[in-house]
Each structure stands twice: as C-alpha cells, then as structure tokens.
Design an enzyme around this catalytic site. Structure first.
Site, mmCIF file in Angstrom:
data_model
loop_
_atom_site.group_PDB
_atom_site.id
_atom_site.type_symbol
_atom_site.label_atom_id
_atom_site.label_comp_id
_atom_site.label_asym_id
_atom_site.label_seq_id
_atom_site.Cartn_x
_atom_site.Cartn_y
_atom_site.Cartn_z
ATOM 1 N N SER A 125 -22.404 17.558 17.683
ATOM 2 C CA SER A 125 -21.570 17.163 16.562
ATOM 3 C C SER A 125 -22.158 17.680 15.263
ATOM 4 O O SER A 125 -23.369 17.910 15.161
ATOM 5 C CB SER A 125 -21.470 15.645 16.491
ATOM 6 O OG SER A 125 -22.736 15.145 16.113
ATOM 7 N N LYS A 126 -21.265 17.820 14.302
ATOM 8 C CA LYS A 126 -21.625 18.318 12.980
ATOM 9 C C LYS A 126 -22.714 17.483 12.338
ATOM 10 O O LYS A 126 -23.500 17.969 11.563
ATOM 11 C CB LYS A 126 -20.388 18.211 12.074
ATOM 12 C CG LYS A 126 -19.647 19.499 11.910
ATOM 13 C CD LYS A 126 -18.655 19.349 10.789
ATOM 14 C CE LYS A 126 -17.340 19.964 11.224
ATOM 15 N NZ LYS A 126 -16.216 19.664 10.449
ATOM 16 N N ARG A 127 -22.685 16.185 12.625
ATOM 17 C CA ARG A 127 -23.616 15.297 11.946
ATOM 18 C C ARG A 127 -25.061 15.554 12.379
ATOM 19 O O ARG A 127 -25.979 15.368 11.624
ATOM 20 C CB ARG A 127 -23.237 13.833 12.184
ATOM 21 C CG ARG A 127 -22.165 13.362 11.201
ATOM 22 C CD ARG A 127 -21.805 11.925 11.438
ATOM 23 N NE ARG A 127 -21.205 11.744 12.758
ATOM 24 C CZ ARG A 127 -21.753 11.045 13.727
ATOM 25 N NH1 ARG A 127 -22.896 10.448 13.563
ATOM 26 N NH2 ARG A 127 -21.139 10.930 14.888
ATOM 27 N N ASN A 149 -26.133 18.527 14.249
ATOM 28 C CA ASN A 149 -26.492 19.933 14.349
ATOM 29 C C ASN A 149 -25.497 20.740 13.541
ATOM 30 O O ASN A 149 -24.372 20.311 13.337
ATOM 31 C CB ASN A 149 -26.378 20.412 15.807
ATOM 32 C CG ASN A 149 -27.647 20.171 16.591
ATOM 33 O OD1 ASN A 149 -28.685 20.749 16.298
ATOM 34 N ND2 ASN A 149 -27.549 19.308 17.582
#
Ligand code: GLU
Length: 488
Positions: A250-252, A254
């Site tokens: 997930s963006k949060r 990585n």
C-alpha cells in the site's frame, strides 16, 4: 502461438504491481516465442485520465515492457474507449440469445436485498427478479426510455467452475456463489468483465497472467466466455505483493509508483531484476539476472503461490550491484545518468567525479543514484563541523596533548609532499608516509590514522585517509588538519 496481454487501467500512475505483471507476461511470451499485447482499459471514464495513460505508456516503454502490439505504437483499437461499438454488438448478441437480460430493479430495491442478505449472513446476491421479463417486453421498456442494466444469465445447473491455474493448480468455485452479475450499465456502457472477455477473445489471447486480486473475477469471466461459446484462455494468477508486515502493498507503507523509484535513483534494470524475484524463484542461488537470462530461465511453474514481500533492503542491494557493474563497464555512460542527481549538490567536476566513482575504495558504497552526491559531498563541500569527541573516540585513546602532536606532525608530513588532486597512484605513498609517522611517534596505527581520518572527513565512517587525501588535494587537507587543531 502464445499471446499474452498487459491491460492496465489509467486510473493512477504506473504501479509497481503493474510492472511486475508486465514483466512476467513479457518473460513468458519471450521465453515461448510469443507476443505481448498492450491494451488500455479506460472504460472507467470518471477515474481514467490522459495524464495517467501517458505515465503508464511512457513508463512501460522506457522499461522495455510495453509488448509487441498495442496502444503504445499508436495502433487504433487497443484502447477500450475506441471499441464501444464492438462491445455493443456482443451485448446485443447475448440479449438476442437470452444469455443476458435487462434488469429494471431500482437502487432502493437492490439495497433492501443487500441488507436482507447481510442480516441472514449470506453473501449479497441478486434474486433474479427481472430474469423472467420477456425479451420483447424488456425491449419495449428500454425503447420507452426506461433505465435498465444488463445482467448475465448464469445457468442454474452450471455447477462447479474449474480451471487449472498455471500458478495455483486446480481452482474451483461453485457457480451457486455467483449471481446474475451486471455486465453493462447500458448497451453502450459495458463493464469490466464484458470488455475484458471480448478483448481477450478478439485479440486471441492464449494466456491471462495477472495478479491474484483478479482471482474472484475469473469464474465470472469464464461464464461470459461460455455464454459466447468461445474457447477459454489459460489462467495464471500471480502472488500478491505485500508490505513487510504482510499486509497488501500500500501507498502508506511503500512507494507504489514506479516514477518514485526511478526518481530516487533506482536503475530500471535493477528494478526489473528485483521484480523478477518478487514472486518467482529461479531454483538456484543466482540473484543478479540480465533480461536475457530471465527470459531463458523464466517459467510459470516456478512462480510461488504465497504473497511476495517487498523487501526494500534487497532492492537496495540489487541496485548497488547494478551501480557497481555500470561504473565498471562504462563510467561515462553511468555519469550521464548521475548528472540529474548532482544538481546544486556538488560542483560539476566530471573528470574528478568519474575517478572517484572508479576508485576501489568507493566500490560498493553507492546504493542509489540519489545518495551519491551525499556520499561525495565530503570531498567537495565545506566540511561540516563535528564534535571534538569524535576525534578522541578512537579505539586506542590518546591525550589531548598527544593528539595535538599527531595532527601537527601530520601537517608537516603533508606539507612536504606534492600530488595532483585525484591522482590515485599517489595513495600508496601517502599511506606509507603516514605509517612512518606512526612508527616515528611510537604510537599504534589507530592512534594516528583515526584522528587524521576524522579530521579529513568529520565522519565516523568514511573512505580511508589516503583516499581522502588524494581527492581533497594538498591545500584542503592542510586546511582540515588546521581546523581540527583549532578544536584543541
Ligand atoms: N484493467 C485491469 C487492472 O488494471 C486488469 C484486468 C485484467 O488483467 O484482466 O487491474
């Protein structure tokens, strides 16, 4: 003839997972002498943008993973928004053959049904209310302007839907778990399952290789293939990419956009090498692969089922190996890639920088292009202040008076020497002279070399003192020794 496809949706920047899917399709196609098709799935008009589309196309082209046919070559017909007429024809065929039907249920009714299922702890499913409306009647209602979606009629007696997944083995879903799902909002607004199947058929795709997040779509798509009487492709579902805590990437936690990795100074070849190992196991200890080697060795039966953890340390290591190799192969080519990262961080001195990059004492120190200016800064920029304690902290401590003597003597030795800045041939002589100083003072190596090295670098860890001397040049070395002396 093997034909695979990479069909991203332009609803975000090029995602690391899309690149891995493209890579595995590319490797599978090339290994088998097949073709890869690049299709743009832009049916979601609200979320698709030209900017995302350009980013995806440019990124895959730059990585050499855009395939042999498709949207990147400017050929018409590989963008779903250009194929609405085709989908319309197929939808009409399913309606005419009563394999699909119009559903006029209101939002409210569907919501009520959903809540009822929830209460009864059943998966939400459509109850087939409109499946009995005669095609003639439905047609009349549509002509009269009534709104209706189109649902696939899932055969009641279909039983288990099975496929032999080329990664996961035999996979079975009971068709009872599926309801008559929506395949189009209107006749000219088809949805994902319909468009994918129509395209995979028309583009003669033999193998659908995609992420495991699509596994629940496969039975639905198989039902659509069957409704048309079309031959099924083979399916292979690749393991999910996970964060280190095993949650879905997930963006949060990585970076997920490829641009971010490239901007940070990961080399495209290193990223590809890393992604190849993110779900595929070569069966040997080998970790560094050229594209040719990957193509030669890749097979779907070595793709594992379990999630693949995105290990950034491994990416750093692989990138460091590629940097090492590129510097050794051709430092001029490598330097060109480095230039954008150098901007304003260190003075542009190509010849000296290239010499440093090639110096064995710097080998293996660089993990990312973006870190190189920081690594080299010690040689080019004003030395940032450091605590006296750092010079004193050596393994074999000496008194302040002794330290003063060491630094003064080091200055004397340096003053008598001459060398051209960057002449690494001088390194041995500089080292030898300092060793003479060590024995002359009857001290241990570390009692002289540690303070001198810290005086030159201001750092706990740095290249060794003679390398620093070579690249700093005599004048700067004397200045830095003086600076240390002033602290005493
Ligand atoms: N367009 C889909 C996506 O971007 C891929 C569809 C597929 O591979 O079948 O996730």
């Amino acid at each position: 003839m093997i034909r695979v496809r990479i069909p991203p949706s332009p609803t975000g920047l090029l995602h690391i997972g899309t690149v891995r899917t493209a890579l595995y399709n590319h490797l599978f196609a090339k290994h088998n002498g097949g073709t890869m098709v690049f299709r743009m799935e832009d049916t979601d008009k609200e979320r698709s943008t030209k900017e995302f589309e350009d980013d995806i196309i440019n990124g895959l082209v730059a990585l050499g993973l855009a395939g042999d046919e498709g949207v990147h070559l400017g050929t018409k017909g590989y963008r779903q928004s250009e194929r609405t007429g085709i989908y319309q024809k197929y939808l009409q065929k399913l309606l005419d053959e009563d394999k699909a039907y119009y559903c006029f249920c209101t939002k409210e009714r569907l919501e009520e049904m959903r809540q009822k299922c929830e209460k009864e702890k059943r998966a939400p499913r459509y109850d087939g209310c409109c499946s009995e409306i005669s095609p003639g009647n439905a047609k009349k209602r549509i002509t009269n302007g009534e709104k209706g979606v189109i649902r696939l009629r899932v055969p009641k007696d279909r039983g288990d839907i099975k496929w032999n997944d080329l990664v996961r083995g035999e996979t079975v879903i009971n068709s009872k778990e599926l309801d008559d799902f929506v395949i189009a909002r209107t006749i000219d607004d088809p949805l994902y399952h319909l468009t994918v199947v129509a395209d995979d058929h028309d583009m003669e795709i033999t193998h659908v290789i995609r992420g495991e997040d699509h596994i629940s779509n496969t039975p639905k798509q198989i039902l659509i293939f069957e409704a048309f009487g079309w031959e099924l492709p083979e399916f292979a579902h690749l393991p999910l990419i996970l964060n280190e805590d095993k949650s879905k990437l997930s963006k949060r936690k990585n970076k997920v956009s490829v641009d971010d990795y490239l901007k940070e100074g990961y080399l495209p070849e290193a990223l590809i090498n890393f992604l190849a190992l993110l779900g595929w196991n070569p069966g040997t200890e080998q970790e560094i692969f050229s594209m040719e080697e990957l193509i030669g060795q890749f097979s779907l039966d070595r793709v594992h089922k379990g999630g693949a953890v995105f290990d950034i340390k491994k990416l750093d290591w692989i990138n460091g190996e590629y940097i090492k190799k590129e510097i050794a192969d051709d430092v001029d080519v490598f330097y060109k890639k480095l230039v954008p990262c150098l901007k304003n961080k260190i003075p542009d001195n190509p010849e000296l920088i290239k010499k440093i990059l090639k110096d064995p004492d710097f080998e293996g120190r660089f993990k990312k292009l973006s870190e190189i200016p920081d690594e080299l800064s010690v040689l080019f920029n004003k030395l940032p202040d450091y605590p006296l304690d750092l010079i004193m902290r050596g393994k074999f401590q000496i008194t302040k008076d002794m330290l003063k003597k060491v630094l003064e003597k080091a200055k004397e030795v340096v003053s008598e020497l001459e060398w051209e800045k960057g002449d690494s041939g001088k390194s041995a002589e500089l080292a030898e002279k300092m060793m003479e100083l060590v024995s002359g003072l009857r001290l241990k190596n570390g009692q002289v070399l540690w303070p001198v090295r810290v005086a030159l670098s201001g750092q706990e860890h740095s290249p060794n003192f003679s390398t620093l001397m070579v690249y700093l040049g005599k004048e700067e070395v004397l200045k830095r020794l003086d600076f240390a002396l002033q602290k005493l």
